[in-house]
Write a protein that holds these residues in place. Structure first.
Motif, PDB file in Angstrom:
ATOM      1  N   ALA A 136      37.296  28.704  46.839  1.00  0.00           N
ATOM      2  CA  ALA A 136      36.281  27.774  46.342  1.00  0.00           C
ATOM      3  C   ALA A 136      35.944  27.991  44.874  1.00  0.00           C
ATOM      4  N   THR A 137      36.455  29.055  44.256  1.00  0.00           N
ATOM      5  CA  THR A 137      36.171  29.320  42.841  1.00  0.00           C
ATOM      6  C   THR A 137      37.288  28.758  41.968  1.00  0.00           C
ATOM      7  N   PRO A 138      37.020  28.495  40.701  1.00  0.00           N
ATOM      8  CA  PRO A 138      38.055  27.952  39.815  1.00  0.00           C
ATOM      9  C   PRO A 138      39.255  28.890  39.702  1.00  0.00           C
ATOM     10  N   PRO A 139      40.463  28.383  39.708  1.00  0.00           N
ATOM     11  CA  PRO A 139      41.656  29.257  39.652  1.00  0.00           C
ATOM     12  C   PRO A 139      41.759  30.049  38.358  1.00  0.00           C
ATOM     13  N   GLU A 140      41.131  29.566  37.276  1.00  0.00           N
ATOM     14  CA  GLU A 140      41.223  30.280  36.005  1.00  0.00           C
ATOM     15  C   GLU A 140      40.199  31.395  35.871  1.00  0.00           C
ATOM     16  N   ARG A 141      39.360  31.575  36.888  1.00  0.00           N
ATOM     17  CA  ARG A 141      38.344  32.621  36.803  1.00  0.00           C
ATOM     18  C   ARG A 141      38.996  34.005  36.768  1.00  0.00           C
ATOM     19  N   ARG A 142      38.261  34.970  36.244  1.00  0.00           N
ATOM     20  CA  ARG A 142      38.720  36.350  36.170  1.00  0.00           C
ATOM     21  C   ARG A 142      38.362  37.058  37.482  1.00  0.00           C
TER      22      ARG A 142
END
Length: 607
Positions: A174-180
Motif C-alpha cells: 500500500a506504500t509508494p514503490p519509490e519509498r525508502r
C-alpha cells in the motif's frame, strides 16, 4: 557532534539527552555510503537501533531543515511486532523529533481505534503501529499511505515468527514503490531475506557484531536449584542483587500469577505482565516500574521484546526459555545502551546440559553457583544499611534535638537496635535454599565414585517403578522422570536397574526424607513408585539368552550386566533429554502415559 547527523534539531535533542558516544549500529546507519539507500540491518536488542533508524529517517524526511511543515498524510511508517515496542518507539521519537514539530501517532491493538482515527484525520508526520492495527486502518480507509517516503520494519524476524507476513506484505504493497525501506532484525533467516528481496531496492546489508552483539554488558549467572525451591531461589536472587528494577520470566500465565502472589506476599513491590492483561493494564504496570512504585515485573515472553526500562539491572529466568533466541531477547531487557546488567538462569540439575548447550550456542560462558544463602543476604543487608542515606545524610537541627531527647530516655545501644529493626522490617525475609551441588564428572560416573560407587557413602534405599523392559524403559528418560517426581538431583540416585516388567532405583539416605515427602503429593500420572524391601529382584525369570544369574557374592545386575548409573548413557544425556518419555525407548502406546491420560491407540494422537 556526538552522533553523526547533519540535522541541527536532532543534534540538539541528542545532546540534551546525554548521548555522548554513538553505538555501533548508530554509527553504521549514519555512514556516508548509507545515504538515501534501502538498509537491511542485523542488530541485537538493546543496541540503540530505534535512535539509529530515527536518524536515518531524518535524512529523507527533513534533509537539513529543522522542522516539518503542517501535518497531513504521514511521511514515515514504522511497523513493530508488539504494542509495547510500538509505544516505546513513539516515546523515543517524541524526544528525538521534539524540536522539529513532528506529530507522531501510534496505532496499536488494545487501544481505542476511534481515538486513533481522530488523530490520523488531524494529520501526522510519522505513524508507528503493529501490523494488525495498521492493516485494519488501511482497509477501512483511515490511513493514507500515499505520501510515505520511508517505511521501517522493526524486529522483522519476530513479526514473521508471530505470523504477520501477510499483514506486512499488505502494508508495504500500500506504500509508494519509490519509498525508502529500512529493515531491522536481530537475525536474518530466509524469510527476512525473501521479504527484503521483494520490497527493497539494492539494499545495503549491515551486520552489527562484536561489542554490540547483545552480551558485552550482561553478566550471565547460572544457579543450581532444586525444582521445588525455584520460588525461594527467586526471592533470594532478588534480595541478593537488590536491583532498582528486575524482570522475572515465567513460561505460562498461570506461573506468572502464582509467582506474583508469592512475591507480593513476601513484601516485594511487584506487578505482572502477560498476554491476558488489557493494554491499559500493561501500560499501568510498565509505568509503575518506570516511576519506581514497583521494582519487580513478573512476565511471560510477551515482555521479552520491545520493553526498555532504563533502571532494569536484573533479569531472572525462573522458567528456562525454550530456545537460545528467547534467552537472548529476555536477557536483552538489561545491559542496554552501555548500561550493565545481570541475567540469572535458575537451572534444575536435570536441565543443566540443555542450559549449557543454549548458552554455548550464543557464545556465552556463565558463572555457575548455588543460590544465594540467607547468610549471604544478611551480610549484604548489613553493608547496605551502613551506606543508607538514613545514616550518611547530614542530620537537621530538629533531628539532632529529637535524638538528644531520646538519648536522655534510652541507652544508645537500645536506640541503635531499634533502628536496625526498623531497617530490616522493610526488607523481605531471605529464604533457606539448598544447593543441589555440582553434577559428578564423567570420570566419577565411569569409575562408580560418588553415591552408590566404591568410594561413595552407600546405604541407599531401593524403590520400584511399574515400568520395565517390556514398556521400553530407558535410563535416558527414567532418570529425569525420577528427579522431577521425587525432588531429587542426579547425585541423589544410585543404580537404576531395568527388568522385564519393572525397574528399580536406589535413593541416597540423605535424600530419603525429601523423596518420601515429594511422593506424598500426587502428580496425576500412572507411573507408580513404591518401596522395594530387600533390593531389586526381577518380577519373573529372565528369558533365555538374556543373561546369566549372578555369581555368589555378586549384586543383582540388569540383563545387560551393568548398572546404568555406573556408565554414562549413550546418545542424548539425561539432563538434556526430553521432558517426558517421548524419546526412543519410551513405553509403547498401550501403556498409560506419563501425563495420566488414556493410552494412545489407533486413531488417537499421542499426548
Amino acid at each position: 557532534m556526538p552522533i553523526m547527523t547533519t540535522n541541527p534539531a536532532l543534534a540538539r535533542a541528542l545532546a540534551e539527552r546525554g548521548y555522548t558516544e554513538p553505538t555501533a549500529v548508530q554509527l553504521a546507519v549514519s555512514a556516508p555510503e548509507t545515504s538515501g539507500r534501502d538498509l537491511l540491518v542485523s542488530a541485537q536488542t538493546g543496541s540503540g537501533k530505534t535512535v539509529a533508524y530515527g536518524l536515518a529517517m531524518a535524512e529523507t524526511l527533513l534533509g537539513n531543515d529543522e522542522g516539518f511543515g503542517p501535518a497531513a498524510a504521514p511521511q514515515a511508517l514504522v511497523v513493530a511486532p508488539t504494542r509495547e515496542l510500538a509505544l516505546q518507539v513513539q516515546r523515543e521519537f517524541e524526544w528525538l523529533y521534539a524540536a522539529t514539530g513532528a506529530n507522531v501517532v501510534s496505532c496499536v491493538g488494545g487501544m481505542d481505534p476511534r481515538a486513533e482515527q481522530r488523530q490520523l484525520s488531524r494529520g501526522a508526520h510519522i505513524v508507528v503501529g503493529t501490523p494488525g492495527r495498521l492493516r485494519d486502518h488501511l482497509e477501512r480507509g483511515r490511513l493514507d499511505t500515499s505520501a510515505v517516503q520511508v517505511a521501517v520494519l522493526d524486529e522483522a524476524d519476530e513479526m514473521l515468527d508471530l505470523g504477520f507476513r501477510e499483514d506486512l506484505q499488505f502494508i508495504l504493497d500500500a506504500t509508494p514503490p519509490e519509498r525508502r525501506s529500512l529493515l531491522f532484525s536481530a537475525t536474518l533467516p530466509r524469510g527476512i531475506t525473501a521479504l527484503a528481496k521483494r520490497y527493497q531496492r539494492d539494499a545495503l546489508r549491515i551486520e552489527v557484531t562484536g561489542a554490540e552483539g547483545g552480551h558485552a554488558d550482561i553478566e550471565y549467572r547460572a544457579i543450581r536449584v532444586a525444582p521445588k525451591e525455584i520460588e525461594h531461589a527467586v526471592v533470594n536472587v532478588l534480595r541478593f542483587y537488590d536491583a532498582a528494577s528486575a524482570i522475572v520470566f515465567c513460561n505460562t500465565r498461570e506461573t506468572v500469577r502464582h509467582m506474583l502472589a508469592t512475591l507480593q506476599e513476601r513484601q516485594f513491590s511487584a506487578v505482572a505482565l502477560s498476554g491476558e492483561l488489557s493494554q491499559n493494564e500493561r501500560n499501568a504496570a510498565l509505568q509503575s516500574l518506570r516511576d519506581g512504585r514497583a521494582r519487580v515485573c513478573v512476565a511471560t515472553d510477551v515482555a521479552a521484546r520491545g520493553i526498555d526500562l532504563p533502571s532494569l539491572g536484573l533479569v531472572i529466568h525462573a522458567d528456562l526459555p525454550n530456545d537460545a533466541e528467547s534467552l537472548q531477547h529476555r536477557s536483552g531487557r538489561t545491559g542496554r545502551a552501555g548500561r550493565k546488567g545481570v541475567s540469572v538462569l535458575l537451572v534444575p540439575p536435570f536441565r543443566r546440559r540443555r542450559t549449557e548447550d543454549m548458552l554455548g550456542s550464543l557464545g556465552v560462558t556463565p558463572t555457575w553457583s548455588g543460590p544465594p544463602t540467607a547468610d549471604d543476604i544478611r551480610k549484604l543487608d548489613h553493608e547496605r544499611m551502613l551506606r543508607d542515606p538514613l545514616l550518611t545524610d547530614e542530620a537537621s537541627e530538629d533531628d539532632i534535638a529529637v535524638a538528644r531527647t531520646l538519648l536522655e530516655q534510652h541507652p544508645a545501644e537500645h536506640l541503635v537496635a531499634a533502628l536496625v529493626r526498623h531497617y530490616r522490617a522493610a526488607l523481605p525475609a531471605p529464604e533457606e535454599v539448598a544447593d543441589p551441588g555440582e553434577a559428578r564428572s564423567p570420570r566419577e560416573r565411569a569409575t562408580g565414585r560418588g553415591f552408590g560407587g566404591p568410594s561413595g557413602a552407600g546405604g541407599g534405599t531401593w524403590f520400584r517403578l511399574n515400568i520395565g523392559r517390556r514398556h521400553r524403559a530407558d535410563p535416558r528418560w527414567l532418570l529425569p522422570l525420577i528427579c522431577r517426581r521425587g525432588n531429587l538431583t542426579r547425585d541423589d540416585i544410585g543404580a537404576i536397574r531395568i527388568f522385564d516388567d519393572e525397574s528399580a532405583f536406589e535413593v541416597a539416605a540423605a535424600a530419603l526424607d525429601r523423596f518420601s515427602e515429594a511422593l506424598r503429593t500426587p502428580d496425576g500420572s500412572n507411573v507408580a513408585i513404591e518401596p522395594l524391601p530387600g533390593g531389586p529382584r526381577p518380577s519373573r525369570p529372565e528369558r533365555p539368552g538374556r543373561g546369566r544369574p549372578p555369581r555368589d557374592g555378586q549384586k543383582d545386575r540388569p540383563a545387560s550386566g551393568k548398572s546404568f548409573r555406573d556408565k554414562p548413557a549413550q546418545g542424548k544425556p539425561a539432563d538434556g533429554g526430553p521432558r517426558e518419555p517421548h524419546s526412543p525407548g519410551r513405553p509403547p502406546r498401550a501403556h498409560p502415559n506419563k501425563f495420566g491420560g488414556k493410552p494412545a491407540g489407533k486413531g488417537r494422537k499421542r499426548p
